[in-house]
Design an enzyme around this catalytic site. Structure first.
Site, PDB file in Angstrom:
ATOM      1  N   LYS A   1      40.986  36.563  52.614  1.00  0.00           N
ATOM      2  CA  LYS A   1      41.909  35.448  52.870  1.00  0.00           C
ATOM      3  C   LYS A   1      42.657  35.522  54.204  1.00  0.00           C
ATOM      4  O   LYS A   1      42.147  35.054  55.213  1.00  0.00           O
ATOM      5  CB  LYS A   1      42.908  35.329  51.710  1.00  0.00           C
TER       6      LYS A   1
ATOM      7  N   TYR B   1      35.348  23.563  42.645  1.00  0.00           N
ATOM      8  CA  TYR B   1      35.816  23.328  41.276  1.00  0.00           C
ATOM      9  C   TYR B   1      35.910  21.836  40.966  1.00  0.00           C
ATOM     10  O   TYR B   1      36.944  21.355  40.510  1.00  0.00           O
ATOM     11  CB  TYR B   1      37.189  23.978  41.051  1.00  0.00           C
TER      12      TYR B   1
ATOM     13  N   ASP C   1      42.762  44.705  44.043  1.00  0.00           N
ATOM     14  CA  ASP C   1      42.290  43.462  44.662  1.00  0.00           C
ATOM     15  C   ASP C   1      43.486  42.817  45.366  1.00  0.00           C
ATOM     16  O   ASP C   1      44.309  42.151  44.735  1.00  0.00           O
ATOM     17  CB  ASP C   1      41.698  42.538  43.587  1.00  0.00           C
TER      18      ASP C   1
HETATM   19  N1  PMP Z   1      40.331  37.976  44.443  1.00  0.00           N
HETATM   20  C1  PMP Z   1      41.486  37.292  44.433  1.00  0.00           C
HETATM   21  C2  PMP Z   1      42.732  37.977  43.970  1.00  0.00           C
HETATM   22  C3  PMP Z   1      41.542  35.963  44.860  1.00  0.00           C
HETATM   23  O1  PMP Z   1      42.689  35.295  44.816  1.00  0.00           O
HETATM   24  C4  PMP Z   1      40.337  35.358  45.313  1.00  0.00           C
HETATM   25  C5  PMP Z   1      40.293  33.920  45.790  1.00  0.00           C
HETATM   26  N2  PMP Z   1      41.240  33.073  45.301  1.00  0.00           N
HETATM   27  C6  PMP Z   1      39.154  36.110  45.311  1.00  0.00           C
HETATM   28  C7  PMP Z   1      39.190  37.407  44.878  1.00  0.00           C
HETATM   29  C8  PMP Z   1      37.851  35.516  45.791  1.00  0.00           C
HETATM   30  O2  PMP Z   1      37.893  35.294  47.141  1.00  0.00           O
HETATM   31  P1  PMP Z   1      36.885  34.239  47.832  1.00  0.00           P
HETATM   32  O3  PMP Z   1      37.339  32.884  47.369  1.00  0.00           O
HETATM   33  O4  PMP Z   1      37.081  34.452  49.295  1.00  0.00           O
HETATM   34  O5  PMP Z   1      35.520  34.578  47.369  1.00  0.00           O
END
Ligand code: PMP
Length: 450
Positions: free
Chosen positions: A297, A28, A268
């Site tokens: 994560k 970003y 999610d």
């Molecule tokens: N879903 C959620 C709720 C997230 O917080 C994130 C990353 N901040 C993602 C999806 C995407 O994950 P990644 O950065 O590992 O692609």
């Protein structure tokens, strides 16, 4: 044994930063040489050792993933042991113990009804896979017209094209890529929390407000069920879209509506999973079993990239018996053995159960120390849930000046927009967390003065 290559001579801090500015693009960001940048030499427990000699307490858990801290002996041992066997092997037609063990553990620890695990290589890809599963499920059910997703304002699900199309529809990503993203449905974000066990200094909504909001949700699902493949939501906390907590009651009602109108529910849990909100999963606040769940994560304790999409047996069977007969996805590094072995070790630490006490201790301390800042002139709201502490400011921060100031405080935070927040490793000590909250208080004064 093949001889190992000679180790490269270390780069000094100055050369490292200069070469970074010459060759590297950061998340970003633009390639301006003025962006503040710090090199990390090593890390231990909750401390990052910067190449300039500074030590900073990590209040971010490396974007919410390093829940057990850095350089953890159990996780290190898992990596070394697996590395001595094999770093990677393809997953098409082959399998291995770390992946099988991990899939079994995930099915056992997630809410009931999630029976099958598809490994992905990042959170965004796990969400892409979840969306494909939902679409292929309805194709398999001979209802291909069920092809839209219902998502929420303030939601965030990743940076790839499919995931961007279910992220908040008003922020930069939608604006920038307008006309190039799939059309989906959006509803306002669930109202702020009214549960007494979740602390926010802002006045909370009434049950009546909640009722009206749920009415709108019902109306939308009822009138659009014919075209809806799934609803996608971050359970209990919207993360990158605002570090915003909402009522588990909303989730409960959402699940009831999804069942009533035959729409799948995708949870999610990439940011909320593995204890961050005080329960093992965000869904647990509502006693909810989604049809599909995305994890990432903290899955590997923040050691390396790995994600997973779990689904019900019904979804897996329907797709397998459909005309396509296969789920159309298969990343090169799917089920990477090193990552799976590390994830197994991370889950074994979680299973010891200390995280519950650690997270509730963090929650208690954050409630005391952040709520004390709620009347600061820069502050719009303070809120705490589990190991998440948020100060929402009235004005957006100026990162160019604030980031070096944060490091001067001996802490590492990465605010964005109006949000100054911490999501520390669960093993953080009281004095370390106090250093973070004191640093956050200093940031408020700095923000007002600049
Ligand atoms: N879903 C959620 C709720 C997230 O917080 C994130 C990353 N901040 C993602 C999806 C995407 O994950 P990644 O950065 O590992 O692609």
């Amino acid at each position: 044994m093949r001889p190992s290559k000679p180790v490269m001579p270390p780069m000094d801090n100055h050369t490292l930063l200069a070469q970074d500015r010459q060759y590297v693009w950061h998340p970003y960001s633009n390639i301006s040489p003025d962006n503040p940048l710090f090199a990390v030499e090593s890390a231990e427990a909750c401390t990052l050792h910067l190449a300039n000699g500074q030590r900073v307490i990590d209040g971010m858990s490396s974007w919410w993933s390093t829940i057990h801290g850095y350089n953890h002996p159990t996780l290190n041992a898992a990596v070394s042991e697996q590395l001595s066997k094999m770093a990677h092997v393809m997953f098409g037609g082959l399998t291995h113990e770390p992946a099988v063990r991990l899939a079994k553990q995930l099915v056992e620890m997630t809410p009931k009804g999630l029976d099958r695990v598809f490994f992905a290589d990042s959170g965004s890809i796990a969400v892409e896979v979840a969306c494909k599963m939902a679409l292929q499920y309805w194709i398999g059910k001979k209802q291909p017209e069920k092809s839209r997703f219902l998502a929420f304002e303030g939601g965030y699900h990743g940076d790839t094209f499919g995931t961007m199309s279910v992220c908040d529809p008003h922020n930069g990503m939608h604006g920038l890529f307008a006309g190039r993203l799939a059309n989906n449905d959006f509803l306002p974000r669930p109202l702020p929390v009214f549960d007494t066990n979740i602390t926010t200094s802002r006045s909370t909504c009434t049950l009546e407000d909640q009722h009206t909001h749920l009415g709108a949700l019902k109306k939308h699902i009822q009138s659009n069920a014919k075209h809806l493949a799934a609803v996608i939501i971050e359970p209990t906390v919207q993360n990158a879209g605002g570090m915003y907590f909402y009522s588990p009651e909303y989730l409960k009602q959402l699940k009831i509506l999804c069942e009533e109108y035959d729409v799948l529910l995708i949870a999610d849990e990439i940011a909320t999973g593995f204890g961050r909100t005080g329960k093992l999963f965000g869904c647990d606040h509502a006693g909810l079993s989604p049809d599909i769940m995305c994890l990432g994560k903290a899955l590997t304790g923040g050691y390396m990239t790995l994600a997973a999409t779990l689904c019900s047996d019904d979804i897996a069977q329907t797709i397998s018996q459909s005309e396509a007969s296969v789920l159309m996805h298969g990343p090169t590094f799917m089920g990477n053995p090193l990552a799976c072995a590390t994830a197994n070790a991370s889950l074994s630490i979680l299973k010891e159960g200390h995280w519950l006490k650690q997270v509730s201790g963090i929650e208690q301390q954050l409630k005391e120390q952040l709520t004390a800042l709620k009347d600061h002139e820069a502050v719009a709201d303070t809120r705490v849930l589990g190991a998440i502490g948020v100060i929402e400011l009235k004005q957006a921060v100026e990162m160019k000046t604030l980031q070096p100031f944060i490091v001067e405080q001996g802490i590492w935070l990465r605010p964005f927009g109006k949000l100054l927040y911490t999501m520390p490793p669960y093993i953080i000590q009281q004095e370390e967390l106090q250093k973070i909250t004191r640093g956050m208080a200093a940031c408020l004064d700095f923000h007002m003065a600049s």
